[in-house]
Design a protein around this motif. Structure first.
Motif, PDB file in Angstrom:
ATOM      1  N   LEU A   1      71.166   8.744  -5.495  1.00  0.00           N
ATOM      2  CA  LEU A   1      71.970   9.818  -4.921  1.00  0.00           C
ATOM      3  C   LEU A   1      71.392  11.183  -5.276  1.00  0.00           C
ATOM      4  O   LEU A   1      71.441  12.121  -4.473  1.00  0.00           O
ATOM      5  N   ASP A   2      70.823  11.318  -6.461  1.00  0.00           N
ATOM      6  CA  ASP A   2      70.160  12.572  -6.823  1.00  0.00           C
ATOM      7  C   ASP A   2      68.956  12.823  -5.925  1.00  0.00           C
ATOM      8  O   ASP A   2      68.693  13.962  -5.512  1.00  0.00           O
ATOM      9  N   ALA A   3      68.195  11.769  -5.624  1.00  0.00           N
ATOM     10  CA  ALA A   3      67.058  11.922  -4.721  1.00  0.00           C
ATOM     11  C   ALA A   3      67.519  12.332  -3.328  1.00  0.00           C
ATOM     12  O   ALA A   3      66.886  13.176  -2.669  1.00  0.00           O
ATOM     13  N   VAL A   4      68.618  11.755  -2.866  1.00  0.00           N
ATOM     14  CA  VAL A   4      69.168  12.137  -1.559  1.00  0.00           C
ATOM     15  C   VAL A   4      69.591  13.599  -1.572  1.00  0.00           C
ATOM     16  O   VAL A   4      69.369  14.333  -0.605  1.00  0.00           O
TER      17      VAL A   4
ATOM     18  N   THR B   1      77.770  20.005   0.805  1.00  0.00           N
ATOM     19  CA  THR B   1      77.199  18.654   0.807  1.00  0.00           C
ATOM     20  C   THR B   1      76.661  18.283  -0.561  1.00  0.00           C
ATOM     21  O   THR B   1      76.830  17.153  -1.037  1.00  0.00           O
ATOM     22  N   ASP B   2      76.004  19.240  -1.223  1.00  0.00           N
ATOM     23  CA  ASP B   2      75.463  18.979  -2.548  1.00  0.00           C
ATOM     24  C   ASP B   2      76.580  18.670  -3.541  1.00  0.00           C
ATOM     25  O   ASP B   2      76.453  17.765  -4.374  1.00  0.00           O
ATOM     26  N   VAL B   3      77.678  19.395  -3.460  1.00  0.00           N
ATOM     27  CA  VAL B   3      78.805  19.151  -4.357  1.00  0.00           C
ATOM     28  C   VAL B   3      79.400  17.765  -4.115  1.00  0.00           C
ATOM     29  O   VAL B   3      79.725  17.033  -5.067  1.00  0.00           O
TER      30      VAL B   3
ATOM     31  N   ARG C   1      77.899  10.917  -7.204  1.00  0.00           N
ATOM     32  CA  ARG C   1      77.010  10.432  -8.261  1.00  0.00           C
ATOM     33  C   ARG C   1      77.742  10.278  -9.583  1.00  0.00           C
ATOM     34  O   ARG C   1      77.603   9.266 -10.275  1.00  0.00           O
ATOM     35  N   ASN C   2      78.548  11.266  -9.939  1.00  0.00           N
ATOM     36  CA  ASN C   2      79.268  11.202 -11.212  1.00  0.00           C
ATOM     37  C   ASN C   2      80.306  10.085 -11.213  1.00  0.00           C
ATOM     38  O   ASN C   2      80.540   9.455 -12.260  1.00  0.00           O
ATOM     39  N   ARG C   3      80.913   9.844 -10.066  1.00  0.00           N
ATOM     40  CA  ARG C   3      81.932   8.798  -9.999  1.00  0.00           C
ATOM     41  C   ARG C   3      81.288   7.399 -10.035  1.00  0.00           C
ATOM     42  O   ARG C   3      81.800   6.483 -10.675  1.00  0.00           O
ATOM     43  N   ILE C   4      80.153   7.272  -9.327  1.00  0.00           N
ATOM     44  CA  ILE C   4      79.503   5.958  -9.267  1.00  0.00           C
ATOM     45  C   ILE C   4      78.813   5.633 -10.580  1.00  0.00           C
ATOM     46  O   ILE C   4      78.812   4.486 -11.021  1.00  0.00           O
ATOM     47  N   GLY C   5      78.234   6.649 -11.224  1.00  0.00           N
ATOM     48  CA  GLY C   5      77.428   6.395 -12.433  1.00  0.00           C
ATOM     49  C   GLY C   5      78.186   6.593 -13.730  1.00  0.00           C
ATOM     50  O   GLY C   5      77.608   7.073 -14.706  1.00  0.00           O
TER      51      GLY C   5
END
Length: 285
Positions: free
Chosen positions: A214-217, A270-272, A278-282
């Motif tokens: 997700l960071d790469a996206v 979109t970035d937010v 990302r924070n929720r999944i990881g």
């Protein structure tokens, strides 16, 4: 005969006293390496980051230090954006641009993520794909515009293809790097417990790599916005990039700045959203 030499004094004995140093004080949280910030400090820094450029813009516009032709005032930019929104032009152009990004970058993600996982997991896939992708990612995507117009015509296809070409290789290599960061011990333990190759990929590699993907996206989504503006400069009827080109022809810098603000706001939102996902999944990382 040579006179006998006297033995050299001991090296340690010849040392002087060690210099006294002050006691090391713990640095403040703002200057500490990789230390979390207090909530109030973080909020203050974020506020300064946003308001300082706006304040400089207001001062330059109020004092007339920069002619309005080059830097319009904040009020004129707001009015230009409001006029375009009231006429419906801004919403039509924004939707056309967003649709192209969704198609082009969405297709790039669908292609690059499986290939990146394969490159990061299997040495054979990396040996097959890494040289070609490493070569093609250095070619500027905008240079493909004439070829895409010849191959695909002048409709939406070359614009979508340009976004795809400009993001797919970067996202694939970044995904592969994320997959390589999965600890080898995790894979070995899963295999020792009897997990098969597919189970290792689905239950170990992908869950550990998903936040990094997700960071790469997030990073490459910004590149998609840059490319869509370039794509819309060539034979487009709608789109924010086309609207910038038309405003440039008539020296309407207030409209150009208004469109740039819209692009910036859409990108930040979109970035937010991706950061929150990302924070929720990881959470487990």
């Amino acid at each position: 005969m040579t006179a006998p030499t006297t033995p050299a004094p001991s090296t340690r004995a010849s040392w002087g006293p060690l210099p006294r140093r002050r006691a090391v004080r713990p640095p403040r949280p703002v200057f500490a390496l990789r230390a979390p910030l207090p909530a109030r400090t973080r909020l203050l820094l974020v506020t300064v980051s946003v308001l300082l450029p706006v304040a400089v813009w207001l001062v330059l516009g109020a004092t007339g230090a920069v002619p309005a032709r080059y830097l319009p005032s904040l009020g004129s930019v707001w009015q230009a954006g409001a006029d375009m929104a009231a006429s419906g032009q801004l919403w039509t152009d924004t939707w056309a641009t967003v649709r192209r990004i969704v198609y082009g970058f969405g297709l790039a993600v669908l292609v690059s993520v499986p290939l990146g996982v394969a490159m990061g997991s299997f040495a054979a896939a990396n040996a097959l794909l890494e040289p070609l992708s490493g070569l093609l990612r250095y070619l500027p995507a905008a240079a493909f515009t004439p070829l895409l117009l010849i191959w695909l015509g002048i409709d939406e296809s070359p614009k979508i293809a340009l976004i795809f070409i400009g993001t797919v290789f970067f996202n694939m290599l970044m995904t592969a790097d994320v997959v390589r960061l999965v600890p080898r011990d995790f894979v070995d333990v899963a295999c020792t417990l009897g997990a098969r190759r597919r189970e290792v990929l689905w239950k170990v590699v992908l869950p550990h790599s998903l936040p990094g993907m997700l960071d790469a996206v997030r990073v490459n989504f910004a590149a998609a916005w840059n490319l869509v503006v370039v794509a819309e400069l060539v034979n487009s009827d709608t789109g924010l990039g086309k609207r910038i080109l038309l405003a440039q022809r008539f020296t309407q810098t207030d409209k150009i700045f208004a469109i740039l603000v819209v692009v910036a706001v859409a990108g930040v939102l979109t970035d937010v959203l991706l950061r929150l996902a990302r924070n929720r999944i990881g959470r487990w990382l």
